[in-house]
Design an enzyme around this catalytic site. Structure first.
Site, PDB file in Angstrom:
ATOM      1  CD  GLU A 118       7.344   1.849  13.746  1.00  0.00           C
ATOM      2  OE1 GLU A 118       7.915   2.847  13.334  1.00  0.00           O
ATOM      3  OE2 GLU A 118       6.618   1.347  13.215  1.00  0.00           O
TER       4      GLU A 118
ATOM      5  CG  HIS B 254       5.867  -7.081   6.313  1.00  0.00           C
ATOM      6  ND1 HIS B 254       6.215  -6.140   5.325  1.00  0.00           N
ATOM      7  CD2 HIS B 254       5.074  -6.124   7.193  1.00  0.00           C
ATOM      8  CE1 HIS B 254       5.678  -4.934   5.547  1.00  0.00           C
ATOM      9  NE2 HIS B 254       5.062  -5.084   6.542  1.00  0.00           N
TER      10      HIS B 254
HETATM   11  C1  LIG Z   1       7.960   1.052  10.309  1.00  0.00           C
HETATM   12  C2  LIG Z   1       6.505   0.448  10.031  1.00  0.00           C
HETATM   13  N1  LIG Z   1       5.602   0.434  11.207  1.00  0.00           N
HETATM   14  C3  LIG Z   1       4.530   0.102  11.003  1.00  0.00           C
HETATM   15  C4  LIG Z   1       4.023  -0.690   9.946  1.00  0.00           C
HETATM   16  C5  LIG Z   1       2.683  -1.269   9.725  1.00  0.00           C
HETATM   17  N2  LIG Z   1       1.900  -0.507   8.773  1.00  0.00           N
HETATM   18  C6  LIG Z   1       1.672  -0.819   7.720  1.00  0.00           C
HETATM   19  S1  LIG Z   1       0.794   0.157   7.012  1.00  0.00           S
HETATM   20  C7  LIG Z   1       0.518   1.187   8.117  1.00  0.00           C
HETATM   21  C8  LIG Z   1      -0.314   2.283   8.154  1.00  0.00           C
HETATM   22  C9  LIG Z   1       0.054   3.398   7.224  1.00  0.00           C
HETATM   23  O1  LIG Z   1      -0.648   4.518   7.061  1.00  0.00           O
HETATM   24  P1  LIG Z   1      -0.693   5.582   6.018  1.00  0.00           P
HETATM   25  O2  LIG Z   1       0.947   5.917   6.036  1.00  0.00           O
HETATM   26  O3  LIG Z   1      -1.522   6.454   6.286  1.00  0.00           O
HETATM   27  O4  LIG Z   1      -0.937   4.798   4.562  1.00  0.00           O
HETATM   28  P2  LIG Z   1      -2.201   4.089   4.115  1.00  0.00           P
HETATM   29  O5  LIG Z   1      -2.331   2.518   4.310  1.00  0.00           O
HETATM   30  O6  LIG Z   1      -3.325   4.617   4.668  1.00  0.00           O
HETATM   31  O7  LIG Z   1      -2.292   4.201   2.526  1.00  0.00           O
HETATM   32  C10 LIG Z   1       1.084   0.729   9.380  1.00  0.00           C
HETATM   33  C11 LIG Z   1       1.072   1.066  10.554  1.00  0.00           C
HETATM   34  C12 LIG Z   1       4.656  -0.792   8.871  1.00  0.00           C
HETATM   35  N3  LIG Z   1       4.536  -1.320   7.690  1.00  0.00           N
HETATM   36  N4  LIG Z   1       6.123  -0.016   8.957  1.00  0.00           N
END
Ligand SMILES: Cc1ncc(C[n+]2csc(CCOP(=O)(O)OP(=O)(O)O)c2C)c(N)n1
Ligand SMILES: [Mg+2]
Lengths: 350, 324
Positions: free
Chosen positions: B61, B130
């Site tokens: 971000e 959130h």
């Molecule tokens: C700083 C931030 N940006 C965006 C999000 C929204 N978000 C939640 S999980 C996620 C994807 C995360 O992917 P990954 O790190 O690969 O973990 P996974 O869910 O695949 O286990 C996003 C974009 C968030 N929670 N925090």
């Protein structure tokens, strides 16, 4: 590997699967709300890593952390009650699915903001190093999380100051709907650690024994005082990102190919699954070939009667967890205020 | 011509028309492209405009909001989507230190046609990390415009105005309003972006609110009217700048003021409104200015407690009845 460890891991994997599938059901019944991120497909990661760790080690996890908490020993009823938002939940109903905490078991939280697990982990590790203790911190994060600034900042500090952190990347190839090749230039995540001189390797997350062994030796090196270690564990989630996400952006053959290698089935089955044809494999990418070839060389060590017995046991445990959660009262607004002011002692506020 | 549309569809149409009209408009954010956006605002745009203009980003971000700043300095019109306001905390350096400071620090050399779109607010049991609202922090940043649309029509107008503006604009979209329906007349001329709207005329009290609580306030006003209590409801539409004159005119008529906001009360948007309107309407007020706000509490996951932590239609009705 020892039969007992293997059996214990299998039982936890079965418990994890049963718990998560039940959570999905309870969500559809309206007993669980909000974001619910489930773990089916990835069990071998939490189970292998945490079985190889010591109770004195700390665990820091993400919002996809129910299974990490369960394997750590947080009672299933406490986890389910938290998912239900009840007073007897491990966070008193204040945190919910994404924010499980259990200080006693050194389960240092589920964090909802991507990239928060690194600084929390390095902080705990800093305290361990200052006090010269033999403990380590296990820091979980996803493949999508390695592009957050805190990743780079924290890896540098952990390496610079020799902090006892085991970084565990749960690489399930997706950042919600964005496939890894569309979010990262370097898709072999472990290679990033070398920029910070942190020893790193890639592990097949479809094979819990490999995960266990890799974790064991990484933790051994950490306890020798050589600083952080890094494991990229390749895995796959069978469900969507959360219950709100149907996961329709993923090619069907990809989902199926990984399901053929389901770590739970891998533990259970003697037989080698049908090898997908060349077209399917190329659609999935070469990592999956590695998974499959590793799988083909694996030996079966499990007795079928034990498995049936275990399945019954875990279903019973999950059923009891749901009953415990459903019977627990809702927290009161006073509970919320005391949680907020828990560190204020008896100070009278004007 | 008036259509009934959902709020996300109004934003989607606004994006589409601005992207079609001006090649320098592009959008960027997590899952805005192939996936179509978490709240569908960018649906269909990736296929239509391609990946350079609709870019899926890594979870970075701070990095991609800062990228928007750089691109805006050289004449692009970036629309940065931060998936939710909670993650915008990681982009505050780009927003506060960069976007609003560069035009000033350079002595006025650089335009900053940057738009940042952010869903936020308390939705349905998303827990403390959130469910936040950040207007208090953003309002304290000189040079940043903050739009808070509550209807599809306003969403359409304000997003288009934001994209056409040379100032940095942040659009706070409430997560529970994306699927609310309302009329959209694309031919209707837009009021100035910061103009407050008198949603309901009344004489007994002025109720000022914005975003989702402005909708709740109108529902409360309708119920109060059944009891013969006739209040005026103002939807601010913009938190920076604030359309003071519309507020003052109303208070001068009703002589009573209630401010309703979902955010924590302490040091929030309502505090600014109460302070300024007390100063400017002192001789017009028949009773002290009152605020009805969210509790000064992180949002609990438990659904009952979550609901009790923010204003509802019935709590707004009670707050009005305590004044008149
Ligand atoms: C700083 C931030 N940006 C965006 C999000 C929204 N978000 C939640 S999980 C996620 C994807 C995360 O992917 P990954 O790190 O690969 O973990 P996974 O869910 O695949 O286990 C996003 C974009 C968030 N929670 N925090
Ligand atoms: Mg992932």
């Amino acid at each position: 590997m020892e039969r007992d460890i293997l059996k214990a891991m299998l039982k936890d994997m079965l418990l994890a699967r049963a718990f998560e599938e039940r959570a999905a059901y309870e969500y559809t019944q309206g007993n669980i709300a909000g974001f619910l991120h489930l773990y089916p497909g990835e069990e071998a990661v939490a189970v292998g890593v945490l079985h190889a760790s010591e109770p004195g080690d700390y665990v820091v996890s993400t919002y996809r952390e129910h299974v990490h908490a369960l394997v750590r020993g947080v009672p299933p009823g406490k986890v389910m009650a938290e998912l239900f938002g009840r007073k007897d939940g491990c966070s008193g109903g204040m945190g919910g699915s994404m924010h499980l905490f259990d200080q006693q078991r050194r389960f240092m939280g589920g964090y909802g903001i991507v990239g928060e697990t690194y600084p929390v982990s390095t902080g705990i590790a800093y305290a361990i190093a200052m006090r010269n203790l033999p403990e380590a911190v296990i820091c979980f994060f996803g493949d999508g999380a390695v592009n957050q600034g805190t990743f780079h900042e924290s890896l540098n500090m952990a390496a610079l100051w020799n902090l006892p952190v085991l970084f565990i990347c749960e690489n399930n190839r997706y950042q919600i709907g964005t496939e890894i090749h569309r979010h990262s230039k370097v898709t072999e995540v472990y290679k990033r650690a070398c920029g910070y001189k942190i020893p790193a390797e890639q592990v097949n997350g479809m094979d819990v024994m490999e995960v266990y062994k890799a974790t064991q030796s990484a933790l051994l090196r950490i306890r020798e005082g050589t600083g952080p270690q890094f494991l990229e564990i390749e895995t796959y989630r069978f469900r969507g990102h959360s219950m709100a996400d149907p996961g329709s952006y993923r090619p069907k053959v990809e989902v199926q190919a990984f399901k053929d290698e389901d770590p739970v089935t891998v533990m259970l089955q003697d037989s080698i699954p049908e090898y997908p044809d060349a077209e399917k494999i190329s659609a999935v990418g070469r990592d999956n070939i590695e998974h499959l070839s590793n799988h083909m060389h694996r030996e079966n060590l499990i007795n079928p009667e034990d498995i049936e017995q275990m399945k019954k046991q875990v279903n019973e445990i999950v059923e009891q967890a749901v009953q415990y959660a459903a019977a627990s009262p809702e927290p009161s607004m006073d509970d919320a205020w005391s949680a907020l002011n828990c560190n204020r002692g008896q100070e009278v506020l004007i | 011509m008036t259509d009934e549309v959902l709020l996300w569809q109004a934003l989607n149409k606004a994006m589409d028309i601005e992207m079609a009209a001006d090649n320098s408009v592009f959008t960027m954010g997590e899952d805005v492209g192939l996936y179509g956006g978490s709240y569908r605002v960018t649906e269909g745009l990736y296929a239509k405009y391609g990946e350079w203009r609709v870019r899926d980003t890594p979870i970075s971000e701070g990095g991609f909001t800062g990228l928007g700043v750089g691109a805006a300095m050289v004449g692009m019109r970036p629309v940065i989507e931060i998936m939710t306001i909670n993650f915008a905390l990681l982009a505050l350096d780009a927003i506060i230190n960069m976007a609003t400071k560069i035009p000033f620090m350079s002595g006025g050399q650089f335009p900053m046609p940057l738009v940042i779109r952010v869903p936020g607010g308390v939705a349905k049991q998303l827990a403390a990390q959130h469910s936040q609202r950040l207007e208090h922090t953003l309002m304290n940043v000189p040079g940043l415009r903050i739009a808070v649309p509550s209807t599809p029509q306003d969403a359409w107008w304000q997003l288009r105005q934001a994209i056409q503006s040379n100032e940095p604009v942040i659009i706070l979209e409430h997560e529970l309003l994306y699927f609310s329906k309302g009329p959209l007349d694309m031919a209707l001329e837009a009021p100035p972006m910061h103009r407050a709207a008198v949603r309901r005329a009344g004489s007994a009290l002025t109720l000022i609110s914005y975003s989702r609580t402005a909708i709740l306030a109108q529902q409360a006003a309708d119920k109060l009217a059944e009891d013969g209590i006739d209040i005026e409801v103002i939807d601010l539409r913009s938190l920076s700048p604030i359309d003071w004159q519309t507020c003052i005119d109303s208070v001068s008529k009703t002589h009573h003021l209630l401010i309703v906001e979902e955010d924590c009360g302490f040091s929030g948007a309502g505090a600014e409104l109460a302070a300024t309107l007390s100063e400017r309407c002192f001789y017009e007020l028949d009773a002290p200015v009152q605020r009805h706000t969210g509790l000064d509490l992180p949002t609990p996951y438990n659904g009952t407690l979550e609901a009790a932590s923010i204003p509802t239609v019935s709590s707004i009705i009670n707050a009005v009845k305590q004044i008149i």
